[in-house]
Design a protein around this motif. Structure first.
Motif, short mmCIF file in Angstrom:
data_model
loop_
_atom_site.label_atom_id
_atom_site.label_comp_id
_atom_site.label_asym_id
_atom_site.label_seq_id
_atom_site.Cartn_x
_atom_site.Cartn_y
_atom_site.Cartn_z
N ALA A 88 23.00 19.78 22.38
CA ALA A 88 23.95 20.07 21.36
C ALA A 88 24.21 21.49 20.83
CB ALA A 88 23.46 19.06 20.15
N LYS A 89 22.89 22.29 21.11
CA LYS A 89 22.84 23.54 20.83
C LYS A 89 23.14 24.38 22.02
CE LYS A 89 19.59 22.83 17.05
NZ LYS A 89 18.23 23.29 16.17
N ASP A 90 23.56 23.77 23.07
CA ASP A 90 23.97 24.65 24.19
C ASP A 90 22.85 25.38 24.82
OD1 ASP A 90 26.28 23.88 24.76
OD2 ASP A 90 27.42 25.37 23.53
N GLU A 91 21.51 24.94 24.53
CA GLU A 91 20.35 25.48 25.10
C GLU A 91 20.39 25.52 26.56
OE1 GLU A 91 17.34 24.58 21.32
OE2 GLU A 91 16.83 23.64 23.24
N GLN A 92 20.83 24.40 27.21
CA GLN A 92 21.01 24.62 28.98
C GLN A 92 21.54 25.61 29.48
OE1 GLN A 92 22.97 23.05 26.62
NE2 GLN A 92 24.78 22.18 27.59
N ASN B 95 17.84 21.32 24.06
CA ASN B 95 18.75 20.89 23.09
C ASN B 95 20.46 21.10 23.54
OD1 ASN B 95 20.64 20.10 21.11
ND2 ASN B 95 18.91 20.34 19.47
N SER C 296 21.38 28.65 27.77
CA SER C 296 20.59 30.12 27.30
C SER C 296 20.13 30.99 28.45
CB SER C 296 19.82 29.49 26.42
OG SER C 296 18.55 28.86 27.14
N SER D 288 15.77 16.52 28.34
CA SER D 288 16.61 16.13 27.16
C SER D 288 16.74 14.61 27.08
CB SER D 288 18.14 16.70 27.59
OG SER D 288 18.94 16.47 26.50
#
Length: 210
Positions: A34-38, A32, A40, A7
């Motif tokens: 900001a999109k809470d991909e961590q 990302n 997912s 990131s």
């Protein structure tokens, strides 16, 4: 081919720089935040902590910067990114990287991610307020005790320098003047001139802007 999950503006920059230095084939995958991909399911399969970095290899996935940095150095011995033939010096490098991970990074996180340790607003405010002083104290240890010069371990560049550069890059955002630590400041300016560091920074700048 290795895959580094990263990131922009995160500690994964250290592993990114090390990969850019070592000559091993790799690709980047941005996580990302900001999109809470961590958080997912796809990413949590790689890193159940929901953090970066994570390095996917043909034997599995590695997490935590000290482990990834040591692996990169050992996977590309010809790049000479660690004192692989000297157990004591290698342990010194690991001790430095562990100090960065367990003390410096944790001190920095007390401002933006204090929720990991506390919930009361006054507790979060107190941790955030003390963060600059904790960073100053940590970098004083680096400046006066751990940094040998001109690189972390002395004459030879190593993955520890990638890690120190990354943390020093955060000092401004922590409200700390890097010039209060002359040896660290000089090291930071010198590393910014390295082609691999410039490539990694430019790539992450482009990713952040996308």
């Amino acid at each position: 081919m290795f895959t580094l999950f990263f990131s922009p503006n995160a500690c994964s920059l250290a592993s990114h720089i090390a990969l850019a230095e070592c000559g091993l084939p790799y690709q980047l995958r941005r996580v990302n935040f900001a999109k809470d991909e961590q958080r997912s399911p796809d990413y949590l399969k790689h890193n159940p902590n929901g953090r970066v970095p994570a390095l996917v290899t043909d034997k599995g996935t590695l997490i935590e910067s000290p482990a990834i940095l040591a692996f990169i150095a050992q996977a590309a011995p010809e790049a000479k990114l660690a004192p692989l033939d000297d157990p004591f010096q290698f342990a010194r490098m690991q001790g430095f990287n562990s100090f960065i991970a367990s003390t410096v990074h944790v001190a920095y996180a007390h401002k933006r991610r204090g929720y990991r340790w506390a919930e009361k607003p006054e507790s979060l405010e107190d941790m955030a307020a003390k963060m600059p002083r904790n960073m100053e104290e940590s970098f004083a240890v680096i400046e006066n005790d751990l940094f040998k010069g001109p690189y972390v371990l002395g004459e030879n560049y190593s993955v520890a320098d990638c890690y120190l550069f990354t943390m020093a890059d955060w000092l401004g955002g922590a409200g700390v003047d890097i010039n209060a630590f002359p040896k660290v400041a000089e090291h930071y300016r010198r590393l910014r001139q390295r082609p691999a560091v410039q490539r990694a920074l430019e790539t992450e700048k482009e990713a952040a802007a996308a």
